[in-house]
Design a protein around this motif. Structure first.
Motif, PDB file in Angstrom:
ATOM      1  N   ILE A  24      -4.570   6.523   2.802  1.00 16.18           N
ATOM      2  CA  ILE A  24      -4.067   5.200   2.464  1.00 16.18           C
ATOM      3  C   ILE A  24      -4.567   4.834   1.066  1.00 16.18           C
ATOM      4  CG2 ILE A  24      -3.855   2.809   3.202  1.00 16.18           C
ATOM      5  CD1 ILE A  24      -2.844   4.862   5.257  1.00 16.18           C
ATOM      6  N   VAL A  25      -3.638   4.601   0.147  1.00 10.78           N
ATOM      7  CA  VAL A  25      -3.959   4.336  -1.251  1.00 10.78           C
ATOM      8  C   VAL A  25      -3.493   2.924  -1.603  1.00 10.78           C
ATOM      9  CG1 VAL A  25      -3.641   5.092  -3.649  1.00 10.78           C
ATOM     10  CG2 VAL A  25      -3.643   6.783  -1.785  1.00 10.78           C
TER      11      VAL A  25
ATOM     12  N   LEU B 209       4.369   9.834 -12.070  1.00  8.68           N
ATOM     13  CA  LEU B 209       3.395  10.909 -11.907  1.00  8.68           C
ATOM     14  C   LEU B 209       2.298  10.484 -10.937  1.00  8.68           C
ATOM     15  CD1 LEU B 209       2.386  13.714 -12.678  1.00  8.68           C
ATOM     16  CD2 LEU B 209       1.257  12.688 -14.686  1.00  8.68           C
ATOM     17  N   SER B 210       1.841   9.243 -11.052  1.00 10.26           N
ATOM     18  CA  SER B 210       0.857   8.731 -10.106  1.00 10.26           C
ATOM     19  C   SER B 210       1.429   8.708  -8.688  1.00 10.26           C
ATOM     20  CB  SER B 210       0.409   7.330 -10.524  1.00 10.26           C
ATOM     21  OG  SER B 210      -0.502   6.781  -9.585  1.00 10.26           O
ATOM     22  N   LEU B 211       2.679   8.289  -8.540  1.00 10.06           N
ATOM     23  CA  LEU B 211       3.312   8.266  -7.217  1.00 10.06           C
ATOM     24  C   LEU B 211       3.493   9.675  -6.659  1.00 10.06           C
ATOM     25  CD1 LEU B 211       6.037   5.518  -7.794  1.00 10.06           C
ATOM     26  CD2 LEU B 211       3.975   5.320  -6.381  1.00 10.06           C
ATOM     27  N   TYR B 212       3.745  10.639  -7.532  1.00  8.54           N
ATOM     28  CA  TYR B 212       3.885  12.032  -7.088  1.00  8.54           C
ATOM     29  C   TYR B 212       2.654  12.468  -6.307  1.00  8.54           C
ATOM     30  CZ  TYR B 212       4.053  17.160  -7.518  1.00  8.54           C
ATOM     31  OH  TYR B 212       4.035  18.513  -7.255  1.00  8.54           O
ATOM     32  N   PHE B 213       1.489  12.117  -6.810  1.00  7.49           N
ATOM     33  CA  PHE B 213       0.256  12.496  -6.124  1.00  7.49           C
ATOM     34  C   PHE B 213      -0.096  11.536  -4.992  1.00  7.49           C
ATOM     35  CE2 PHE B 213      -0.320  14.510 -10.334  1.00  7.49           C
ATOM     36  CZ  PHE B 213      -0.485  15.819  -9.902  1.00  7.49           C
ATOM     37  N   SER B 214       0.141  10.257  -5.179  1.00  8.60           N
ATOM     38  CA  SER B 214      -0.288   9.271  -4.202  1.00  8.60           C
ATOM     39  C   SER B 214       0.542   9.301  -2.925  1.00  8.60           C
ATOM     40  CB  SER B 214      -0.219   7.860  -4.805  1.00  8.60           C
ATOM     41  OG  SER B 214      -1.035   7.739  -5.941  1.00  8.60           O
ATOM     42  N   CYS B 215       1.840   9.562  -3.054  1.00  6.59           N
ATOM     43  CA  CYS B 215       2.738   9.434  -1.904  1.00  6.59           C
ATOM     44  C   CYS B 215       2.809  10.676  -1.023  1.00  6.59           C
ATOM     45  CB  CYS B 215       4.149   9.098  -2.389  1.00  6.59           C
ATOM     46  SG  CYS B 215       4.324   7.440  -3.078  1.00  6.59           S
TER      47      CYS B 215
ATOM     48  N   MET C 178       0.834  -1.196   0.000  1.00  9.91           N
ATOM     49  CA  MET C 178       0.000   0.000   0.000  1.00  9.91           C
ATOM     50  C   MET C 178       0.872   1.251   0.000  1.00  9.91           C
ATOM     51  SD  MET C 178      -3.270  -0.584   2.486  1.00  9.91           S
ATOM     52  CE  MET C 178      -4.573  -1.723   2.024  1.00  9.91           C
ATOM     53  N   ILE C 179       0.241   2.356  -0.290  1.00 10.44           N
ATOM     54  CA  ILE C 179       0.902   3.652  -0.219  1.00 10.44           C
ATOM     55  C   ILE C 179       0.300   4.412   0.951  1.00 10.44           C
ATOM     56  CG2 ILE C 179       1.223   5.865  -1.386  1.00 10.44           C
ATOM     57  CD1 ILE C 179       1.122   4.299  -4.046  1.00 10.44           C
ATOM     58  N   VAL C 180       1.153   4.831   1.865  1.00  8.40           N
ATOM     59  CA  VAL C 180       0.730   5.646   3.000  1.00  8.40           C
ATOM     60  C   VAL C 180       1.189   7.067   2.705  1.00  8.40           C
ATOM     61  CG1 VAL C 180       0.866   6.004   5.488  1.00  8.40           C
ATOM     62  CG2 VAL C 180       0.895   3.675   4.560  1.00  8.40           C
ATOM     63  N   GLN C 181       0.251   7.893   2.307  1.00 10.65           N
ATOM     64  CA  GLN C 181       0.590   9.253   1.905  1.00 10.65           C
ATOM     65  C   GLN C 181       1.106  10.047   3.107  1.00 10.65           C
ATOM     66  OE1 GLN C 181      -2.438  12.474   0.768  1.00 10.65           O
ATOM     67  NE2 GLN C 181      -1.986  11.538  -1.225  1.00 10.65           N
TER      68      GLN C 181
END
Length: 273
Positions: free
Chosen positions: A14-15, A181-187, A1-4
């Motif tokens: 949480i993404v 780019l997705s990680l830039y926003f998600s993280c 998971m990604i924990v922003q």
């Protein structure tokens, strides 16, 4: 998971990795204009991009607890014993759909640990602890062998042989752009996002461009040069807000079950020059 990330004391968004992949896929569908060639072959690439981290989905379904936060393990902090299991699962899933998807999945997995084939200065294989290094190196050897095999198989068909010659590295660089780019926003939470540079975004098979993004406010971002079809890209992605707290695994499951799905908004606009 990604924990922003989150400001001190505030809940974290949480993404899931599935949502991260879908956001990357949405960018891919909108990519392309007079200066940037669109994604081709579209169907195969969209499938791959929407599932490029498919090996993580099982971990997300049964998340383990980070003892420091009581939240799920963030992507980069996931224990290596679990992380290594995701590599071939992602490849096998994509290869089952199409050999070309499998090849790009191989390249993505290998590239993550080896500086993304020169697109990044970070070679994650150098950060793997000694006790896990042999296992990761062995997985990378298997990925290299799979790459050779898949390229050989794809050359047997005139259509996919043409894809290899014309689009392979362009497709790989497109995937890396959509992924990062997705990680830039998600993280990173909106209040902490900083200007960022995306290197070698492909304009064609032979030309690349450095693309920059700059936050304007919590929902709007300037991008230059602009690589999308429309003057404004407006997207949403889903997640759940959780406060850091002392939790065991059952309590984490319950917290995720109880937390409602919410959305974050992204509007990317063209920088006028």
């Amino acid at each position: 998971m990604i924990v922003q990330s989150a400001p001190q004391g505030e809940p974290h968004f949480i993404v899931t990795m599935a949502e991260h992949c879908l956001l990357a896929g949405r960018f891919a569908k909108l990519f392309g204009n007079a200066y940037f060639e669109p994604v081709v072959p579209l169907n195969e690439m969209l499938y791959l991009i929407n599932h490029h981290d498919r090996g993580w989905f099982e971990l997300d379904a049964f998340p383990c607890v980070d003892p420091q936060t009581g939240l799920p393990w963030h992507l980069s902090n996931t224990p290596n014993a679990l992380k290594v299991t995701t590599m071939m699962k992602s490849v096998n899933f994509n290869q089952a759909h199409h050999l070309y998807c499998g090849l790009l999945a191989v390249m993505h997995m290998w590239g993550i640990y080896h500086g993304r084939y020169g697109l990044s200065n970070n070679a994650l294989i150098d950060t793997i602890p000694k006790e896990y290094k042999d296992e990761f190196n062995q997985q990378c050897i298997l990925l290299e062998q799979r790459k050779t095999l898949l390229e050989t198989q794809l050359k047997q068909d005139s259509i996919t042989q043409a894809w290899l010659k014309r689009y392979l590295w362009q497709n790989y660089k497109q995937l890396q752009f959509f992924d990062t780019l997705s990680l830039y926003f998600s993280c990173t939470c909106a209040s902490q996002r900083q200007p960022h540079i995306f290197a070698q975004v492909p304009m064609s098979a032979t030309a690349t461009q450095t693309v920059t993004i700059q936050p304007l406010d919590n929902h709007h971002y300037l991008m230059s040069p602009f690589p999308f079809k429309h003057k404004t890209v407006s997207l949403r992605f889903k997640g759940q807000y959780l406060q850091s707290a002392k939790r065991d695994k059952p309590e984490l499951f319950q917290a995720l079950k109880d937390a409602p799905l919410q959305e974050q908004i992204v509007n990317i606009v063209e920088l006028k020059t």
